[in-house]
Design a protein around this motif. Structure first.
Motif, PDB file in Angstrom:
ATOM      1  N   GLU A 321       0.682  -1.132  -0.100  1.00  0.00           N
ATOM      2  CA  GLU A 321      -0.068   0.034   0.071  1.00  0.00           C
ATOM      3  C   GLU A 321       0.851   1.406   0.013  1.00  0.00           C
ATOM      4  O   GLU A 321       1.438   1.797   1.120  1.00  0.00           O
ATOM      5  CB  GLU A 321      -1.132  -0.127   1.226  1.00  0.00           C
ATOM      6  CG  GLU A 321      -1.813  -1.136   1.057  1.00  0.00           C
ATOM      7  CD  GLU A 321      -2.793  -1.003   2.442  1.00  0.00           C
ATOM      8  OE1 GLU A 321      -3.635  -0.151   2.470  1.00  0.00           O
ATOM      9  OE2 GLU A 321      -2.541  -1.659   3.543  1.00  0.00           O
ATOM     10  N   CYS A 322       1.057   1.750  -1.104  1.00  0.00           N
ATOM     11  CA  CYS A 322       2.221   2.802  -1.370  1.00  0.00           C
ATOM     12  C   CYS A 322       1.192   4.004  -1.758  1.00  0.00           C
ATOM     13  O   CYS A 322       1.184   4.440  -2.695  1.00  0.00           O
ATOM     14  CB  CYS A 322       3.122   2.776  -2.478  1.00  0.00           C
ATOM     15  SG  CYS A 322       4.246   4.151  -2.440  1.00  0.00           S
ATOM     16  N   PHE A 339       4.560  11.305  -3.288  1.00  0.00           N
ATOM     17  CA  PHE A 339       4.043  10.402  -4.579  1.00  0.00           C
ATOM     18  C   PHE A 339       3.389   9.222  -3.992  1.00  0.00           C
ATOM     19  O   PHE A 339       3.295   8.898  -2.830  1.00  0.00           O
ATOM     20  CB  PHE A 339       5.373   9.890  -5.265  1.00  0.00           C
ATOM     21  CG  PHE A 339       6.399   9.093  -4.543  1.00  0.00           C
ATOM     22  CD1 PHE A 339       5.878   7.742  -4.597  1.00  0.00           C
ATOM     23  CD2 PHE A 339       7.165   9.136  -3.402  1.00  0.00           C
ATOM     24  CE1 PHE A 339       6.648   6.600  -4.013  1.00  0.00           C
ATOM     25  CE2 PHE A 339       7.968   8.351  -2.997  1.00  0.00           C
ATOM     26  CZ  PHE A 339       7.567   6.880  -3.248  1.00  0.00           C
ATOM     27  N   GLU A 340       2.572   8.645  -4.961  1.00  0.00           N
ATOM     28  CA  GLU A 340       1.993   7.281  -4.620  1.00  0.00           C
ATOM     29  C   GLU A 340       2.184   6.475  -5.810  1.00  0.00           C
ATOM     30  O   GLU A 340       2.563   6.637  -6.890  1.00  0.00           O
ATOM     31  CB  GLU A 340       0.556   7.754  -4.477  1.00  0.00           C
ATOM     32  CG  GLU A 340      -0.182   8.041  -5.671  1.00  0.00           C
ATOM     33  CD  GLU A 340      -1.792   8.268  -5.465  1.00  0.00           C
ATOM     34  OE1 GLU A 340      -2.234   7.737  -4.221  1.00  0.00           O
ATOM     35  OE2 GLU A 340      -2.586   9.153  -6.011  1.00  0.00           O
ATOM     36  N   ASP A 341       1.858   4.868  -5.553  1.00  0.00           N
ATOM     37  CA  ASP A 341       2.292   4.194  -6.483  1.00  0.00           C
ATOM     38  C   ASP A 341       1.332   3.030  -6.327  1.00  0.00           C
ATOM     39  O   ASP A 341       1.637   2.065  -5.528  1.00  0.00           O
ATOM     40  CB  ASP A 341       3.626   3.388  -6.437  1.00  0.00           C
ATOM     41  CG  ASP A 341       3.865   2.575  -7.524  1.00  0.00           C
ATOM     42  OD1 ASP A 341       3.120   2.187  -8.332  1.00  0.00           O
ATOM     43  OD2 ASP A 341       5.298   2.263  -7.650  1.00  0.00           O
ATOM     44  N   ALA A 347       8.873  -4.653  -3.056  1.00  0.00           N
ATOM     45  CA  ALA A 347      10.154  -4.553  -3.673  1.00  0.00           C
ATOM     46  C   ALA A 347      10.044  -3.397  -4.294  1.00  0.00           C
ATOM     47  O   ALA A 347      11.089  -2.556  -4.001  1.00  0.00           O
ATOM     48  CB  ALA A 347      10.190  -5.643  -4.506  1.00  0.00           C
ATOM     49  N   THR A 348       9.256  -3.006  -5.152  1.00  0.00           N
ATOM     50  CA  THR A 348       9.139  -1.530  -5.858  1.00  0.00           C
ATOM     51  C   THR A 348       9.189  -0.268  -4.645  1.00  0.00           C
ATOM     52  O   THR A 348       9.534   0.740  -4.982  1.00  0.00           O
ATOM     53  CB  THR A 348       8.173  -1.381  -6.831  1.00  0.00           C
ATOM     54  OG1 THR A 348       6.748  -1.672  -6.396  1.00  0.00           O
ATOM     55  CG2 THR A 348       8.532  -2.479  -7.970  1.00  0.00           C
ATOM     56  N   ALA A 357       4.366   2.598   2.589  1.00  0.00           N
ATOM     57  CA  ALA A 357       4.112   1.170   2.422  1.00  0.00           C
ATOM     58  C   ALA A 357       5.028   0.436   3.752  1.00  0.00           C
ATOM     59  O   ALA A 357       4.531  -0.876   3.898  1.00  0.00           O
ATOM     60  CB  ALA A 357       4.864   0.628   1.197  1.00  0.00           C
ATOM     61  N   PHE A 358       5.834   1.191   4.299  1.00  0.00           N
ATOM     62  CA  PHE A 358       6.487   0.650   5.484  1.00  0.00           C
ATOM     63  C   PHE A 358       5.690   0.939   6.737  1.00  0.00           C
ATOM     64  O   PHE A 358       5.678   0.103   7.813  1.00  0.00           O
ATOM     65  CB  PHE A 358       7.848   1.034   5.706  1.00  0.00           C
ATOM     66  CG  PHE A 358       8.872   0.386   4.779  1.00  0.00           C
ATOM     67  CD1 PHE A 358       9.614  -0.626   5.146  1.00  0.00           C
ATOM     68  CD2 PHE A 358       8.701   0.625   3.452  1.00  0.00           C
ATOM     69  CE1 PHE A 358      10.445  -1.250   4.242  1.00  0.00           C
ATOM     70  CE2 PHE A 358       9.677  -0.026   2.471  1.00  0.00           C
ATOM     71  CZ  PHE A 358      10.546  -0.861   3.031  1.00  0.00           C
ATOM     72  N   ILE A 359       4.991   1.892   6.967  1.00  0.00           N
ATOM     73  CA  ILE A 359       4.226   2.133   8.017  1.00  0.00           C
ATOM     74  C   ILE A 359       2.700   1.559   8.365  1.00  0.00           C
ATOM     75  O   ILE A 359       2.451   1.305   9.192  1.00  0.00           O
ATOM     76  CB  ILE A 359       4.084   4.090   8.242  1.00  0.00           C
ATOM     77  CG1 ILE A 359       5.472   4.408   8.473  1.00  0.00           C
ATOM     78  CG2 ILE A 359       3.126   4.221   9.431  1.00  0.00           C
ATOM     79  CD1 ILE A 359       5.496   6.069   8.211  1.00  0.00           C
TER      80      ILE A 359
END
Length: 541
Positions: A321-322, A339-341, A347-348, A357-359
């Protein structure tokens, strides 16, 4: 007698000379004497900013009293008489200065440069010592007189707070430090190694069988800190101390850090933990590469990623979840430039350094100590490393709420230095923590730290693949482009101070059996400053 010709009266003989610039030359000889006209009464009280002429007169008066060996008069010409009297007196009595010619230069506002040309005499041996220093003149808070703003650096430019100038026979004999191949390592050839070489001498000089001579040194303020030698009076007999450093990698590291102020780098061999290079480029001479403690920014995502992979909460090839932002514990966290992805895999997200994505997975961890445990049990962070010289362990304290989330991206109360981060990369590279070593433990029998468990093979494989992706097409791509071999990397930037401050630039990477990490304080984004330093070091072997 005009101000330009004022000097010291020693034994009834006036010893000042007038140079071509019109500034006096003051000489200290023998046991000293009276300060003559260099008294506080020679300087009139005033108000407002100190004028250049006042600064010039105050500096001349102080230098004359210092040259005369009259510590009482010199002290009264400063804004800290107690500290100044002790330092000026000990210039002769403890640093064994038998003669000194002090030449002031033209004032630049309230700053006055001067040159000291001295002789140190100890037990019948005399050696010359010359150096330049400066002093600043300020308005006395109560007297209104122009006074020298007392700093230890007035006596010698390398003196820092509470440090002393001393001469005699040191307790630690000299050492001849050599690299892993037997090449001698000197502070002249590798300047940023000076604190490391000083520490090697203090720790191993007596143990390795050397014989002390006599010298002038700076006595540190902190108990246990190494003395810094300034001048050899009588050469001792050095013993040889073999280190794990590599002269070639060290030379590359020295060159790399000179391109960026306040920068530090460490190189480690993953297969052994041997430290191959330590370099700093700092105004204060501090060995921040091994003893610093600053937030590591997104380089910490190597540890966070390992923890999340270890617990099965993410997978390198699974969607992450970016999003632009995420809230946790009452605080909102953003990605760089928001930014968002939406289609990112973990991995990306790692390669693009997506904070959210890490939180996001924090809510599924359900263990406040998870990150701290992973750092200690797998990466050896906080296990009291004994490298052979002074070093500071990384800290990953247990945290909750917003502070826990900040820790996942290398902020909050987490602190590291390049040695710690290089070791984290080395552990990720092999899956096994090997405590960094600068000298062999066999030299003194010290105990080496070992991690509680090795990294799971599946975690190590995914972690390395993500670091390879980062070096190939992620945030580290540009910096790592010139690096050969099997390579991987992680960038980081850490916010420090106020909102207007530039973030610290962090970068870590590996190439084959070499890992390195660098920080440039206030250097911006990881790939901009720290990245080129690491790339240069990785290409050196």
């Amino acid at each position: 007698m005009n101000g330009a010709a004022k000097g010291a009266v020693i034994g009834g003989v006036f010893l000042a000379m007038v140079g071509a610039t019109g500034y006096g030359v003051y000489a200290l000889v023998g046991d000293g004497g009276e300060g003559g006209e260099a008294t506080t009464s020679a300087l009139s009280a005033g108000s407002g900013p100190v004028k250049e002429k006042e600064a010039e007169a105050a500096a001349k008066a102080f230098l004359a009293a210092w040259a005369a060996g009259d510590e009482r008069v010199a002290a009264d010409l400063t804004n800290n008489p107690t500290a100044a009297q002790s330092a000026v007196g000990e210039f002769r009595s403890r640093a064994y200065v038998s003669k000194a010619v002090i030449t002031p230069g033209p004032a630049n506002g309230t700053t006055v440069p001067f040159k000291v040309e001295a002789e140190i005499t100890y037990e019948g041996t005399t050696k010359p010592l010359a150096y330049d220093s400066t002093l600043t003149v300020v308005r006395g808070l109560t007297s209104g007189k122009p006074l020298v703003d007392w700093q230890p650096s007035v006596i010698h430019p390398q003196l820092q707070k509470d440090e002393k100038l001393r001469a005699g026979a040191p307790s630690s004999p000299p050492v001849r430090a050599v690299d892993r191949n037997g090449e001698e390592l000197t502070a002249e050839k590798y300047p940023s190694l000076r604190p490391v070489l000083d520490q090697l001498r203090q720790t191993y000089g007596a143990k390795a069988g050397g014989k002390a001579g006599a010298e002038l040194w700076i006595e540190p303020a902190a108990e246990g800190a190494p003395r810094r030698s300034l001048l050899t009076l009588v050469a001792g007999e050095p013993s040889t101390v073999r280190t794990y450093l590599d002269a070639g990698v060290q030379a590359a590291a020295e060159q790399a850090v000179t391109k960026y102020p306040e920068s530090s780098v460490v190189a480690v061999m993953p297969s052994t933990g041997h430290v191959l290079a330590v370099a700093n480029h700092r105004r204060d001479g501090f060995n921040a590469a091994m003893a610093g403690n600053r937030a590591p920014g997104s380089t910490m995502k190597i540890v966070t990623g390992a923890m999340l992979l270890d617990r099965g909460l993410v997978a390198a090839d699974k969607q992450a979840e970016c999003t632009k932002e995420v809230s946790w514990g009452g605080r909102t966290f953003h990605n760089l430039k928001n930014f968002e992805d939406p289609g990112a895999t973990f991995a990306t997200a790692f390669a693009r350094s997506c904070n959210t994505a890490f939180i996001k997975p924090v809510k599924h961890v359900n263990d406040d100590a998870a990150l701290s445990d992973e750092a200690r049990e797998v990466f050896g962070i906080g296990l009291d490393w004994k490298t052979g010289v002074n070093s500071t362990d990384g800290k990953v304290p247990v945290a909750t709420g917003a502070e826990e989330a900040a820790g996942y991206i290398g902020q909050g109360r987490i602190t590291m230095n390049p040695l710690n981060v290089a070791s984290i990369t080395a552990t990720a590279r092999t899956g096994v923590f090997r405590q960094p070593l600068l000298v062999s433990p066999e030299l003194d029998g010290r105990k080496i730290a070992t991690a509680e468990r090795r990294m799971k093979p599946s975690v190590q494989q995914q972690l390395v693949s993500m670091m390879r992706l980062t070096a190939k097409s992620g945030t580290a791509r540009e910096a790592m482009a010139p690096v050969g071999g099997d390579k991987g990397a992680k960038t980081g930037s850490a916010e420090v101070g106020g909102a207007g401050d530039s973030p610290d630039s962090w970068f870590t990477g590996f190439s084959d059996d070499l890992a390195a990490a660098a920080v440039v304080e206030g250097g911006g984004h990881g790939g901009d400053a720290a990245g080129p330093i690491v790339a240069t070091v990785l290409n050196a072997r």
